[in-house]
Design an enzyme around this catalytic site. Structure first.
Site, PDB file in Angstrom:
ATOM      1  N   GLN A   1      54.628  40.615  56.872  1.00 53.81           N
ATOM      2  CA  GLN A   1      52.776  40.047  57.562  1.00 53.81           C
ATOM      3  C   GLN A   1      54.289  39.152  57.631  1.00 53.81           C
ATOM      4  O   GLN A   1      52.972  38.112  58.126  1.00 53.81           O
ATOM      5  CB  GLN A   1      52.721  40.627  56.564  1.00 53.81           C
ATOM      6  CG  GLN A   1      51.864  41.814  56.553  1.00 53.81           C
ATOM      7  CD  GLN A   1      51.318  41.694  54.884  1.00 53.81           C
ATOM      8  OE1 GLN A   1      51.105  43.022  53.993  1.00 53.81           O
ATOM      9  NE2 GLN A   1      49.759  41.592  55.495  1.00 53.81           N
TER      10      GLN A   1
ATOM     11  N   ARG B   1      44.741  43.687  50.878  1.00 53.74           N
ATOM     12  CA  ARG B   1      43.383  43.350  52.238  1.00 53.74           C
ATOM     13  C   ARG B   1      42.403  42.094  51.637  1.00 53.74           C
ATOM     14  O   ARG B   1      40.938  42.575  51.152  1.00 53.74           O
ATOM     15  CB  ARG B   1      43.034  45.116  52.108  1.00 53.74           C
ATOM     16  CG  ARG B   1      42.703  44.148  53.728  1.00 53.74           C
ATOM     17  CD  ARG B   1      41.629  45.644  53.735  1.00 53.74           C
ATOM     18  NE  ARG B   1      41.263  45.369  55.727  1.00 53.74           N
ATOM     19  CZ  ARG B   1      41.458  46.636  56.566  1.00 53.74           C
ATOM     20  NH1 ARG B   1      41.392  48.172  56.089  1.00 53.74           N
ATOM     21  NH2 ARG B   1      40.881  46.600  57.117  1.00 53.74           N
ATOM     22  N   CYS B   2      43.007  40.826  50.926  1.00 54.80           N
ATOM     23  CA  CYS B   2      41.608  40.432  50.531  1.00 54.80           C
ATOM     24  C   CYS B   2      42.220  38.531  50.276  1.00 54.80           C
ATOM     25  O   CYS B   2      44.057  38.871  50.123  1.00 54.80           O
ATOM     26  CB  CYS B   2      41.119  40.654  49.731  1.00 54.80           C
ATOM     27  SG  CYS B   2      41.601  39.334  47.710  1.00 54.80           S
TER      28      CYS B   2
ATOM     29  N   GLU C   1      38.670  41.427  56.132  1.00 53.16           N
ATOM     30  CA  GLU C   1      39.077  41.657  54.285  1.00 53.16           C
ATOM     31  C   GLU C   1      37.208  41.669  54.209  1.00 53.16           C
ATOM     32  O   GLU C   1      37.578  42.638  53.018  1.00 53.16           O
ATOM     33  CB  GLU C   1      39.870  40.227  53.996  1.00 53.16           C
ATOM     34  CG  GLU C   1      41.682  40.864  54.648  1.00 53.16           C
ATOM     35  CD  GLU C   1      42.359  39.831  53.945  1.00 53.16           C
ATOM     36  OE1 GLU C   1      41.596  39.052  53.830  1.00 53.16           O
ATOM     37  OE2 GLU C   1      43.302  39.337  54.084  1.00 53.16           O
TER      38      GLU C   1
END
Ligand code: FES
Ligand code: FES
Lengths: 791, 170
Positions: A227, A374-375, A744
């Site tokens: 990522q 996802r945050c 998110e």
């Protein structure tokens, strides 16, 4: 393509333009890392520890080397000899690449076997003999702090003599304590312990890489599920000592990330070492069990929270203590200056005058990690605690959960708002979002229905979550990953015929950047997104960027893209003025074209200007039409929303059925509503997952109990409700196009809406809290205890 | 390890090869034949990323040995498009934004294809059941359901569905 009199139809901001990247994926022509096959490539498999804590007495690789097809085996001792046995983590710890003399968690990497095929590598790994001497295991973080706890990290006992990694606190303790003392006398205080369990992002594609070293040129190419390819290249250079310009990291198509693909894992490093050692390309792909048990977990926060309020329920102060389980190595992917990430956003959407937060982090015999599933760096934990607490407060003062929120929201006129813990919220209108959600779902009607059902003995609950997120890190002076400032970048080239190539520093794992970033440029230049190709993920061609996680692509990379496109337009204006023989100030812009003020027919399209930039450029300008922008955001962005969930509970089985779930999101300016809605659907599903299903549990011997998709439950289409969505738009005042980021928000906001709904269904019998995941068993046990179970 | 010679028709074309008895079908497709559209997402037959059709039925190709495919007819995602024309499922997934990272997509479409062969007019609940062996971590399934409804309608009454608006490389 439709044309209007105003010029070509532009699929700019706000249009549901269909995704450009779909063409390859729907044909099975994506290029994921395991699809890459190079001539002479070897395959790797990893020997892992069956024990959670043990000494390694010896490793015998002699039999394994006899296995047909096995080419080489690397152990911790081999790496130690090369100075590569340890690697730095993103949190300033050192992590074993391969264990040398002790293992600290089940499935830790012990040896790396490379062979001519996947199957031969697995055979080889099975034939490696490791002699372990088991040691006492520490699974409970509270026990890790006990004075007689075994020291799990003797390797760093000089700088850290206990299992405690850090103590961190922020806020005004004295003022907070005073507010609590006052509330104990004249108001109310509510308290709750809650556990946000260890979970795993589990993208459907696991992690892996192909490492290829060309001895003739000295160039190392690593295709990897990353990522953050640029940051990974720099870290590879620092760890390996290879010159950075001879390292090329390529993040090809990535099958989901959700934070899992932010850290560097031992497998990547071993594949590089094996490629250098054998002179052949080496592929390492983890299987699902390895993914769930050894790569970046998320959460694992044991939270104690308290709110002080007056008798009416107007909040005064928030006090939070958290024990964070970081596992065997502190590999949390956090900005350097924030050991608990952005957890101190925990005052949420409410106007607290005082707050204090303390976090202790400890080592246990569990896998390392602490990544953001996802945050944005612990925002989920923060949002969960405050939204649960607001419900607890509502019960205490006898008010409806909606009413207590409306009463305590930060008011729209208070923005930019400085929170008690030091954040400056950019913009928001929380009341509007909640009121819209209540109206759309028919809140009053649902409350009436609930009362009727309750009278009949049926269990129905309504849960609200009015969350505020904090995303889009930098600015660089406050935020860095391993020292590298968190800016991002875009480079745009307009070709002579007006077609565009854009390269971005962020990367995509499904977010649709090839479409949305093309739309940003299309909107700025007045062209079609079809005429813009967006490339990302190759460090040899893309400009340096910090990558995609923490919802930072749109806030930071999107801003860089808009600013770069504006630079293009500024130069285009100069060229147009030259071609039209007027002053720059005499030109007007309409999408795709500059024209002379007062004579609209006298103008030049962006395509004509692009051609002139290469064929008839003004003598006082550099030829060509290109621009680069490195964007350091002035602040973070603060997306928000209000979610309402309606559940029915089966009194026979304890099962929670989500009847409706409405999400009102406000992510500022929307680039592509179709993609935003898709992101919300997916994010909600990853909020549902930890609320009801997912947990990486360990037994007391440190065995992982959720090591595959039969034990670690991720929702299928059967468990996932038909999500309903709506939107308000409160642009970010400091972002070039007003966007805040959205990927998110729903994962951050959803779990507590569901938890609040379940607790709401049982509140009348005195239930105040149930830890997630709220399994049928937990609910049934409560029903049984309260005499509500029908079976 | 015994080696076996197999002959398999895949997407209408005959493939032959020598495989170890233990070779999983998905590995033969991906590594042996370079048909990499079929993906792998788990080791417990749970995710469905590897779903293909074997003699018209949906099968998780990680759960079958290559030797078991000998003499059979397979369809993989690469065989969906015919003469440059996308299959209605491919079109539906694109138009309804039913994919994000795209990793689950081939398996999802193949499971949907098997469903629509059995049941050309499924209800939403039947669609959800039909893809319940396939995990998607990105989309939340809502748009996947819509995409399958789109394809179902198009397969039943080809002219009635308006083509999707917008461009996007098609
Ligand atoms: S790879 Fe998961 S079911 Fe086949
Ligand atoms: S689109 Fe990513 S897993 Fe389904």
């Amino acid at each position: 393509m439709t044309t209007t009199s105003a010029g070509p139809h532009v699929h700019g901001l706000g249009e549901p333009y269909k995704r450009k990247e779909d063409a390859r994926f729907i044909r099975g022509k994506g290029n994921y890392v395991d699809d890459i096959q190079l001539p002479g490539m070897l395959y790797a498999d990893i020997v892992r520890s069956p024990y959670a804590h043990a000494l390694i007495k010896g490793i015998d690789i002699s039999k394994a080397l006899q296995v047909p097809g096995v080419v080489a085996i690397i152990t911790g001792k081999d790496l130690e000899a090369a100075g590569l046995a340890w690697m730095p983590t993103l949190s300033g710890d050192t992590e074993a690449v391969l264990a040398v003399d002790r293992v600290l968690y089940q499935m830790q990497e012990v040896a790396f076997v490379v062979a001519e095929s996947r199957y031969a590598a697995a055979d080889g790994a099975a034939a490696v003999e490791v002699d372990y001497e088991p040691l006492p295991v520490v699974v409970d973080p509270r026990k890790a702090l006990a004075p007689d706890a075994p020291l799990l990290r003797p390797d760093k006992k000089d700088r850290q003599p206990t299992n405690q990694i850090y103590h961190w606190e922020t806020g005004d303790r004295a003022a907070t304590d005073a507010a609590f003392a006052e509330a104990e006398q004249n108001g109310v205080v509510v308290r709750q312990d809650m556990y946000v369990p260890r979970i795993h992002p589990a993208p459907i594609e696991t992690c892996g890489c192909v490492a290829d070293y060309n001895a003739a040129t000295g160039k190392l190419t690593v295709w990897m599920t990353s990522q953050a390819p640029h940051a990974h290249r720099t870290l590879f250079a620092i760890v390996s000592g290879l010159p950075e310009h001879r390292i090329r990291v390529i993040s090809p198509d990535v099958g989901g990330g959700f934070g899992n693909k932010v850290p560097i894992y031992p497998g990547y490093v071993c594949a590089v070492v094996a490629a250098l050692k054998t002179g052949r390309p080496v592929k390492w792909i983890e299987d699902r069990t390895e993914n769930l048990t050894s790569t970046g977990f998320a959460r694992d926060y044991h939270i104690h929270a308290e709110i002080a309020a007056d008798k009416e329920g107007t909040v005064k102060a928030l006090r939070v203590y958290t024990l964070a389980d970081h596992g065997a190595f502190d590999a949390a992917a956090q900005p350097t200056k924030f050991p608990a990430g952005l957890f101190h956003i925990c005052t949420g959407s409410y106007d607290f005058k005082h707050a204090h937060v303390a976090v202790d982090a400890v080592h246990t015999n569990k896998a390392p990690g602490g990544i953001a599933y996802r945050c944005s760096f612990r925002v989920t934990e923060a949002s969960y605690l405050i939204e649960r607490m607001m419900d607890t407060l509502a019960r205490e003062v006898g008010k409806d959960p909606a009413e207590i929120r409306l009463q305590n929201f930060i008011k729209p006129e208070a923005f930019p708002y400085r929170s008690a813990l030091g954040w400056t919220y950019d913009s928001g209108n929380y009341e509007r979002a909640l009121r819209l959600a209540m109206e759309k779902i028919g809140y009053e009607e649902l409350r009436r229905e609930q009362a009727e059902k309750r009278a009949r003995g049926e269990l129905m609950g309504i849960g609200i979550s009015s969350f505020t997120e904090i995303v889009g890190a930098g600015p660089g002076k406050h935020f860095d990953i391993a020292g590298i400032q968190m800016f991002d970048s875009c480079e745009i080239r307009v070709h002579p015929t007006g077609k565009v190539l854009a390269r971005i520093g962020v990367q995509t794992q499904g977010q649709g950047h090839e479409t949305t970033f093309a739309q940003i440029i299309a909107a700025e230049l007045g062209i079609s997104p079809d005429d813009v190709d967006v490339e990302h993920g190759d460090t040899d061609t893309a400009p340096y960027g910090l990558g995609t996680y923490a919802s930072r692509s749109t806030p930071v990379g999107g801003a860089a893209t808009a600013v770069a496109a504006r630079k293009i337009r500024d130069k285009a204006r100069k060229i147009a003025a030259y071609l039209l023989e007027v002053g720059e100030e005499d030109l007007e812009w309409e999408p795709g074209r500059f024209y002379v003020r007062g004579s609209p027919s006298k103008g030049k399209t962006i395509q004509e200007i692009a051609f002139a930039a290469y064929t008839n450029c003004p003598p006082y300008l550099e030829p060509g039409l290109e621009a680069v922008n490195y964007y350091d955001p002035p602040n973070l962005t603060y997306p928000f929303g209000s979610y309402i969930c309606v559940v029915d509970i089966d009194r026979g089985t304890g099962e929670v059925h989500i009847r409706r779930f409405l999400a009102v999101d406000d992510c500022g300016t929307v680039i592509n509503p179709m993609i935003v809605e898709g992101q919300i659907h997916g994010g909600l599903t990853q909020g549902l997952a930890p609320a009801l299903y997912e947990q990486l549990a360990y037994d007391e011997d440190g065995n992982v109990l959720g090591s595959n998709f039969q034990d670690y439950l991720i929702p299928t289409a059967m468990e996932t409700p038909r999500w309903e969505t709506a939107r308000t738009v409160t642009p970010s005042p400091h972002h070039p196009i007003g966007a805040k980021g959205v990927g998110e928000s729903p994962t951050v906001g959803a779990p507590q809406a569901i938890a609040n709904a379940v607790v709401d269904a049982l509140a009348h019998v005195g239930v105040r809290h149930i830890d997630i995941p709220i399994t049928p068993w937990k609910v049934w046990a409560i029903l049984k205890e309260k005499g509500l179970a029908t079976a | 390890m015994s080696i076996h010679h197999i002959r398999v028709t895949i997407n209408g074309k005959l493939y032959e090869g020598d495989v170890e008895a233990r070779t999983l079908l998905v590995h033969w497709l991906r590594d042996g034949l370079r048909l990499t559209g079929t993906h792998i997402g788990c080791d417990t037959s749970s995710c469905g990323a590897c779903t293909i059709l074997v003699d018209g039925k949906a099968v998780k190709s990680c759960t079958m040995l290559a030797v078991q495919a000998d003499g059979r007819e397979l369809l993989t995602v690469e065989g969906l498009e015919q003469n440059g024309k996308l299959h209605p499922l491919q079109e539906g997934f694109h138009v309804e934004h039913a994919l994000q990272c795209g990793y689950c997509t081939p398996g999802m479409m193949m499971a949907a294809l098997a469903l629509l062969k059995r049941n050309p007019d499924p209800s939403e609940q039947e669609i959800r059941e039909g893809i319940s062996g396939n995990l998607c971590r990105c989309t939340g399934y809502v748009n996947i359901v819509k995409a399958i409804q789109y394809a179902a309608q198009k397969l039943r009454e080809p002219e009635q569905v308006p083509a999707g608006s917008g461009g996007g490389g098609e």
